[in-house]
Design a protein around this motif. Structure first.
Motif, PDB file in Angstrom:
ATOM      1  N   LEU A   1      28.702  26.377  48.616  1.00 18.24           N
ATOM      2  CA  LEU A   1      29.748  25.479  48.109  1.00 18.24           C
ATOM      3  C   LEU A   1      30.980  26.283  47.709  1.00 18.24           C
ATOM      4  O   LEU A   1      32.119  25.893  47.982  1.00 18.24           O
ATOM      5  CB  LEU A   1      29.209  24.708  46.897  1.00 18.24           C
ATOM      6  CG  LEU A   1      30.147  23.635  46.336  1.00 18.24           C
ATOM      7  CD1 LEU A   1      30.302  22.487  47.319  1.00 18.24           C
ATOM      8  CD2 LEU A   1      29.622  23.107  45.004  1.00 18.24           C
ATOM      9  N   ARG A   2      30.727  27.459  47.088  1.00 18.37           N
ATOM     10  CA  ARG A   2      31.852  28.293  46.643  1.00 18.37           C
ATOM     11  C   ARG A   2      32.634  28.836  47.849  1.00 18.37           C
ATOM     12  O   ARG A   2      33.853  28.889  47.829  1.00 18.37           O
ATOM     13  CB  ARG A   2      31.312  29.458  45.798  1.00 18.37           C
ATOM     14  CG  ARG A   2      32.413  30.241  45.171  1.00 18.37           C
ATOM     15  CD  ARG A   2      31.907  31.173  44.096  1.00 18.37           C
ATOM     16  NE  ARG A   2      32.881  32.234  43.914  1.00 18.37           N
ATOM     17  CZ  ARG A   2      32.604  33.516  43.976  1.00 18.37           C
ATOM     18  NH1 ARG A   2      31.372  33.918  44.181  1.00 18.37           N
ATOM     19  NH2 ARG A   2      33.552  34.412  43.805  1.00 18.37           N
TER      20      ARG A   2
ATOM     21  N   GLN B   1      34.750  25.985  49.021  1.00 18.14           N
ATOM     22  CA  GLN B   1      35.852  25.602  48.133  1.00 18.14           C
ATOM     23  C   GLN B   1      36.862  26.721  47.949  1.00 18.14           C
ATOM     24  O   GLN B   1      38.063  26.483  47.997  1.00 18.14           O
ATOM     25  CB  GLN B   1      35.298  25.176  46.775  1.00 18.14           C
ATOM     26  CG  GLN B   1      34.702  23.774  46.868  1.00 18.14           C
ATOM     27  CD  GLN B   1      34.023  23.351  45.582  1.00 18.14           C
ATOM     28  OE1 GLN B   1      33.674  24.184  44.761  1.00 18.14           O
ATOM     29  NE2 GLN B   1      33.822  22.068  45.427  1.00 18.14           N
TER      30      GLN B   1
ATOM     31  N   GLN C   1      22.716  26.915  48.107  1.00 19.51           N
ATOM     32  CA  GLN C   1      23.631  25.787  48.316  1.00 19.51           C
ATOM     33  C   GLN C   1      24.870  25.953  47.432  1.00 19.51           C
ATOM     34  O   GLN C   1      25.990  25.672  47.858  1.00 19.51           O
ATOM     35  CB  GLN C   1      22.931  24.476  48.002  1.00 19.51           C
ATOM     36  CG  GLN C   1      21.870  24.114  49.049  1.00 19.51           C
ATOM     37  CD  GLN C   1      21.080  22.877  48.681  1.00 19.51           C
ATOM     38  OE1 GLN C   1      21.464  22.142  47.774  1.00 19.51           O
ATOM     39  NE2 GLN C   1      19.991  22.644  49.377  1.00 19.51           N
ATOM     40  N   ALA C   2      24.652  26.480  46.195  1.00 23.87           N
ATOM     41  CA  ALA C   2      25.778  26.674  45.275  1.00 23.87           C
ATOM     42  C   ALA C   2      26.721  27.745  45.828  1.00 23.87           C
ATOM     43  O   ALA C   2      27.947  27.596  45.779  1.00 23.87           O
ATOM     44  CB  ALA C   2      25.252  27.103  43.911  1.00 23.87           C
TER      45      ALA C   2
ATOM     46  N   ARG D   1      22.039  19.503  46.934  1.00 28.31           N
ATOM     47  CA  ARG D   1      23.092  19.325  45.923  1.00 28.31           C
ATOM     48  C   ARG D   1      24.071  18.253  46.371  1.00 28.31           C
ATOM     49  O   ARG D   1      24.584  18.294  47.496  1.00 28.31           O
ATOM     50  CB  ARG D   1      23.870  20.634  45.762  1.00 28.31           C
ATOM     51  CG  ARG D   1      23.132  21.711  45.037  1.00 28.31           C
ATOM     52  CD  ARG D   1      24.019  22.924  44.957  1.00 28.31           C
ATOM     53  NE  ARG D   1      25.150  22.649  44.059  1.00 28.31           N
ATOM     54  CZ  ARG D   1      25.302  23.247  42.879  1.00 28.31           C
ATOM     55  NH1 ARG D   1      24.408  24.125  42.473  1.00 28.31           N
ATOM     56  NH2 ARG D   1      26.328  22.971  42.123  1.00 28.31           N
ATOM     57  N   SER D   2      24.350  17.317  45.468  1.00 30.66           N
ATOM     58  CA  SER D   2      25.248  16.228  45.857  1.00 30.66           C
ATOM     59  C   SER D   2      26.664  16.754  46.097  1.00 30.66           C
ATOM     60  O   SER D   2      27.349  16.305  47.017  1.00 30.66           O
ATOM     61  CB  SER D   2      25.247  15.140  44.793  1.00 30.66           C
ATOM     62  OG  SER D   2      25.663  15.686  43.564  1.00 30.66           O
ATOM     63  N   ASP D   3      27.123  17.762  45.266  1.00 29.62           N
ATOM     64  CA  ASP D   3      28.500  18.248  45.454  1.00 29.62           C
ATOM     65  C   ASP D   3      28.671  18.898  46.820  1.00 29.62           C
ATOM     66  O   ASP D   3      29.697  18.724  47.481  1.00 29.62           O
ATOM     67  CB  ASP D   3      28.911  19.209  44.320  1.00 29.62           C
ATOM     68  CG  ASP D   3      27.840  20.222  43.961  1.00 29.62           C
ATOM     69  OD1 ASP D   3      26.820  20.273  44.690  1.00 29.62           O
ATOM     70  OD2 ASP D   3      28.011  20.950  42.964  1.00 29.62           O
ATOM     71  N   LEU D   4      27.606  19.624  47.261  1.00 28.40           N
ATOM     72  CA  LEU D   4      27.685  20.244  48.590  1.00 28.40           C
ATOM     73  C   LEU D   4      27.660  19.157  49.665  1.00 28.40           C
ATOM     74  O   LEU D   4      28.378  19.243  50.656  1.00 28.40           O
ATOM     75  CB  LEU D   4      26.530  21.228  48.787  1.00 28.40           C
ATOM     76  CG  LEU D   4      26.474  21.904  50.152  1.00 28.40           C
ATOM     77  CD1 LEU D   4      27.735  22.727  50.408  1.00 28.40           C
ATOM     78  CD2 LEU D   4      25.254  22.803  50.289  1.00 28.40           C
ATOM     79  N   TYR D   5      26.833  18.139  49.441  1.00 29.46           N
ATOM     80  CA  TYR D   5      26.738  17.054  50.417  1.00 29.46           C
ATOM     81  C   TYR D   5      28.105  16.406  50.643  1.00 29.46           C
ATOM     82  O   TYR D   5      28.541  16.229  51.785  1.00 29.46           O
ATOM     83  CB  TYR D   5      25.724  16.008  49.927  1.00 29.46           C
ATOM     84  CG  TYR D   5      25.731  14.735  50.763  1.00 29.46           C
ATOM     85  CD1 TYR D   5      25.211  14.742  52.071  1.00 29.46           C
ATOM     86  CD2 TYR D   5      26.257  13.549  50.259  1.00 29.46           C
ATOM     87  CE1 TYR D   5      25.232  13.589  52.843  1.00 29.46           C
ATOM     88  CE2 TYR D   5      26.275  12.402  51.029  1.00 29.46           C
ATOM     89  CZ  TYR D   5      25.771  12.417  52.319  1.00 29.46           C
ATOM     90  OH  TYR D   5      25.802  11.292  53.083  1.00 29.46           O
ATOM     91  N   TYR D   6      28.807  16.112  49.529  1.00 26.20           N
ATOM     92  CA  TYR D   6      30.108  15.451  49.694  1.00 26.20           C
ATOM     93  C   TYR D   6      31.131  16.385  50.332  1.00 26.20           C
ATOM     94  O   TYR D   6      32.025  15.935  51.041  1.00 26.20           O
ATOM     95  CB  TYR D   6      30.610  14.917  48.345  1.00 26.20           C
ATOM     96  CG  TYR D   6      29.747  13.761  47.870  1.00 26.20           C
ATOM     97  CD1 TYR D   6      29.633  12.606  48.649  1.00 26.20           C
ATOM     98  CD2 TYR D   6      29.016  13.839  46.699  1.00 26.20           C
ATOM     99  CE1 TYR D   6      28.810  11.551  48.250  1.00 26.20           C
ATOM    100  CE2 TYR D   6      28.196  12.800  46.288  1.00 26.20           C
ATOM    101  CZ  TYR D   6      28.097  11.658  47.077  1.00 26.20           C
ATOM    102  OH  TYR D   6      27.283  10.634  46.701  1.00 26.20           O
ATOM    103  N   ARG D   7      30.964  17.699  50.061  1.00 29.70           N
ATOM    104  CA  ARG D   7      31.892  18.680  50.651  1.00 29.70           C
ATOM    105  C   ARG D   7      31.650  18.807  52.155  1.00 29.70           C
ATOM    106  O   ARG D   7      32.582  19.020  52.924  1.00 29.70           O
ATOM    107  CB  ARG D   7      31.663  20.037  49.967  1.00 29.70           C
ATOM    108  CG  ARG D   7      32.739  21.044  50.175  1.00 29.70           C
ATOM    109  CD  ARG D   7      34.003  20.671  49.407  1.00 29.70           C
ATOM    110  NE  ARG D   7      35.103  21.573  49.722  1.00 29.70           N
ATOM    111  CZ  ARG D   7      35.776  21.583  50.851  1.00 29.70           C
ATOM    112  NH1 ARG D   7      35.491  20.702  51.797  1.00 29.70           N
ATOM    113  NH2 ARG D   7      36.755  22.459  51.058  1.00 29.70           N
TER     114      ARG D   7
END
Lengths: 710, 114
Positions: free
Chosen positions: A515-516, A519, A511-512, A556-562
């Motif tokens: 995310l990269r 982004q 997931q991390a 992951r919350s950051d991925l969810y919001y992305r």
């Protein structure tokens, strides 16, 4: 023997070219001289032999015994004895005979020969008559030595006539030896006129010894360059100049050749290095000096890796061909192709390294390699795209196939239309079978990336161990089984879109990484440090409640919001029951055509039943039900075998709690009665419940009108 | 997604030109006419019509035909797939778009015809 001549030089001149084995030993038994024959015999070499104790080589000799020999030889002039010698680095004993001759006050000469005629270089004495023990014989031996010397030896008088010439003079200058009786020095050295001669003699008388390079002319008129060592002697009261001359003509030719070779080496464009036995630098040519700076003296003796830092000792092999980089002061790297040579000379080993500059061809080769890799990447990408394309043609994912009359669903499609030609990440949410992939493909097709690839990845079907390499690719050898480089789906999708189905199933460690990519648009292949940049648009889909997964720490919350920038909620079929008749009609037409049947209408009661059905499997389930119905259909009116559908539903649906089951059973009953609760046709009667009880249950389970009113 | 360009007049055979088409063809003499052939159950029609209004309304007239209400038009134009979009100009069908395509492509296709 005249004291003005250095005894060792004299011995070397006398015995230097002789095949005898001659040793000079002093009173204390130390070796002071060894001729080449002796040096060859005792392979330790001249330097080791000189100064060593002769009793250590002559195993039967002691210092006391030597002192007796010394005295006897001094008394009688000569001495002969038998003994055994021990060679350096060996335990073999050589039986020999030794003739000892008085030479100077300080040195006795030992002539060695082999008793059993073994060919160790000392057997030249064996056919010689034994030496008599007299002074006359010593003089005779000396005369013989000088006569037979390889160097030219001649004695001249101050008037320019010859007193004595040895055989070498006659031979090298092309005259009979007797001719010299009537000749003068000027005949072999035209510049040696009276004036020159007088000056020369004056110099000789004052200095006793004169050295220099002279030119002699042969009988045939050819010039020969000699190195002369002229000694002043008084023989029987007469002044004599004793010239010992070495012919330098060959040496000078050799020197000239060497000089030419050196110039050739230094003007060569190739890089040339000679190494000593210990791999230190003996010589580097001008090409390398220009490259590194400094002069040869600075480089001599330094280790070879100062020049070739990448080279190892094991690489220096005759049959090896090594490429290496040569750093330079300017920072520009030169690529060299190295060849090695090995020369064994006088017990020493040297190595030669010749490096050819292949920078240009290396760069071209590198470009070619990169181009080849790119071709391979593109070819892999094309293969990956082709697979996707084949999937496309196999599936009926055309957006034109979205059949709906539902205003709510048309609104969803409008949303797709709005977001499609932006680059925004889209998250499609909805139950299984609602056609999430259909919407994902619509997003891609309606975007400006429509001509690029759409690469689909189902995170739920890929094994966790493979998913990373599948998404991001891997390098050859990145893990066991990675036999060749693989392009990941993200790389294959460059310039297009990636559809990540079942994104909720993506392992957390990836997931991390995802995310990269979202982004920064970059990632690395598994087993590689090279960062790859891609231009992709992500379309994700899931039937899971990601928000709940975030709360539970599974996502992951950051991925969810992305991902959650533009969510599209795909409607389940039960939320758009008005579509059921048009879908049934569409599927019936499609399957009838496929099976060659003619269906004109659909049984009205069955259609009513279908509308009341909750369709947990959504459109996919409806399609299957209709297909089965068409297969079983024997008339123009299509009837739906509804029992099977319900059976299937029971089999496929997750086990419900008692409350959940009661709630859905009540809704089903209410749908059957068209939403009527009370009265003879109401749901209460149907369920065998008191109307009030039913209403209280409906309140308890929060059953709302929209859930049962079609 | 398939689309194809069909130049020239539609094949008439012994069929009559539907009245609806006669009107469209005569309007095409003034300016380009973009005709969306669809049906009420075609889910993407409303969205695609919005695209057409946004991208081509200033250059062409837009007309919608419900193929189920005008089966003669469907037959006349041999429409197999919905939606199908036609670009008419000077009584000629200059382009035929089957299915839905992106806004950018709609614009390009219309530009090619005008």
């Amino acid at each position: 023997m005249n004291k003005s001549i250095d005894p060792v030089s004299y011995l070397e001149l006398t015995f230097g070219n002789y095949p005898y084995t001659v040793i000079g030993v002093d009173e204390l038994g130390r070796v002071q001289y060894a001729n080449p024959g002796a040096r060859q015999l005792f392979k330790g070499g001249h330097r080791n032999l000189i100064g060593s104790n002769w009793a250590g080589i002559d195993v039967q000799l002691t210092l006391a015994k030597w002192k007796t020999y010394w005295r006897d030889t001094k008394d009688r002039g000569t001495l002969a004895y038998q003994t055994e010698l021990l060679a350096a680095g060996s335990d073999i004993l050589w039986p020999i005979e030794v003739d000892v001759v008085d030479f100077t006050d300080d040195v006795l000469l030992l002539f060695l020969h082999d008793r059993v005629e073994r060919n160790y270089g000392v057997d030249h004495f064996t056919d010689r008559a034994p030496l008599a023990n007299s002074k006359d014989h010593v003089d005779e031996l000396m005369q013989l030595s000088i006569d037979g010397a390889g160097d030219m030896i001649f004695w001249t008088r101050p008037d320019g006539t010859f007193f004595y010439v040895n055989r070498a003079v006659a031979h090298k200058l092309g005259y009979e030896r007797s001719a010299f009786e009537d000749m003068q020095v000027i005949d072999i050295a035209p510049y040696f006129d009276q004036a020159f001669r007088e000056d020369f003699w004056q110099q000789l008388r004052s200095q006793i010894r004169v050295e220099g390079l002279f030119e002699l002319i042969t009988k045939q008129g050819k010039a020969r360059t000699i190195s002369a060592n002229v000694n002043y002697l008084i023989h029987d009261g007469v002044e004599v100049a004793c010239s010992i001359c070495r012919d330098m003509t060959q040496k000078l030719k050799r020197d000239a050749n060497l000089h030419l070779s050196r110039i050739a080496l230094d003007s060569a464009a190739d890089s040339i290095v000679w190494l000593e036995n210990d791999y230190s630098i003996k010589y580097i040519n001008q090409s390398l000096l220009n490259h590194f700076g400094g002069d040869l003296k600075e480089w001599r003796g330094r280790p070879f890796h100062k020049i070739f830092p990448q080279l190892e000792i094991g690489d220096i092999d005759l049959h090896n061909d090594v490429e290496t980089d040569l750093p330079s002061r300017t920072g520009q790297t030169i690529r060299l192709d190295l060849n090695f040579g090995r020369i064994d000379f006088e017990d020493k080993t040297y190595f030669t390294i010749v490096g050819r500059d292949i920078t240009e061809s290396y760069q071209k080769r590198e470009e070619l390699r990169k181009a080849y890799n790119k071709i391979e990447d593109l070819s892999n990408k094309l293969k990956a795209e082709n697979i996707e394309l084949r999937k496309d043609t196999g599936a009926d994912y055309d957006m034109g196939n979205i059949i709906t009359v539902s205003k709510k669903y048309k609104q969803v499609i409008q949303e797709v239309g709005h977001v499609a030609d932006t680059n925004t990440t889209v998250l499609i949410l909805g139950e299984t079978g609602t056609g999430k992939e259909l919407l994902a493909r619509a997003v891609h097709v309606l975007s400006s990336r429509a001509d690029g690839p759409l690469i689909k990845v189902n995170c739920a079907t890929l094994p966790a161990s493979l998913i990373e390499s599948e998404l991001f690719g891997h390098e050859k050898g990145a893990f066991t089984g990675a036999i060749q480089r693989k392009i990941g789906r993200f790389e294959a999708a460059d310039g297009g879109s990636v559809f990540l189905d079942e994104v909720g199933e993506l392992p957390q460690d990836l997931q991390a990484k995802l995310l990269r990519v979202l982004q920064e648009g970059e990632f690395e292949r598994v087993g590689s440090t090279e960062t790859i940049k891609v231009d992709i648009r992500l379309i994700a889909a899931t039937n899971r409640d990601l928000e709940k997964m975030v709360e539970a720490g599974q996502f992951r919350s950051d991925l969810y919001y992305r991902l959650h920038v533009f969510p599209i909620y795909n409607l389940p079929l039960r939320d758009r029951p008005e579509d059921i008749p048009v879908l049934v009609k569409h599927f019936a037409g499609k399957f009838a055509k496929k099976q060659g049947k003619k269906i004109e209408e659909i049984s009205a009661p069955d259609m009513k039943k279908l509308k009341a059905y909750s369709f947990p499997g959504n459109v996919r389930e409806l399609e299957n039900i209709v297909e089965r119905a068409v297969v079983l259909c024997r008339s123009k009116v299509l009837t739906i075998p509804f029992e099977n559908a319900q059976k299937e539903r029971r089999n496929t649906k997750a086990f419900q709690t008692f409350d959940e089951m009661q709630r859905s059973y009540l809704i089903e009953a209410l749908k059957k009665t068209g939403g009527r609760i009370t009265g003879p046709e109401g749901a209460g009667r149907l369920l065998g419940l008191n109307d009030r009880t039913l209403m209280s249950k409906m309140r308890k389970f929060h059953i709302q009108k929209k859930e049962y009113l079609i | 997604m398939h689309s194809s360009n069909t130049q020239g007049q539609p094949s008439r055979g012994d069929r009559h030109i539907p009245v609806f088409m006669i009107d469209l063809l005569s309007r095409s003499e003034e300016s380009a006419v973009v005709v969306l052939c669809t049906a009420d159950w075609v889910g993407s029609s409303d969205m695609f019509l919005d695209f057409l209004h946004e991208e081509v309304a200033d250059k062409a007239q837009i007309s919608v035909v419900d193929i189920e209400a005008h089966p003669d038009v469907k037959r006349y134009l041999s429409i197999e797939k919905l939606p199908t979009t036609l670009i008419l100009k000077n009584r000629h069908i200059l382009d035929r778009i089957e299915g839905v395509i992106s806004r950018r492509k709609i614009k390009e296709r219309l530009q090619d015809c005008t």
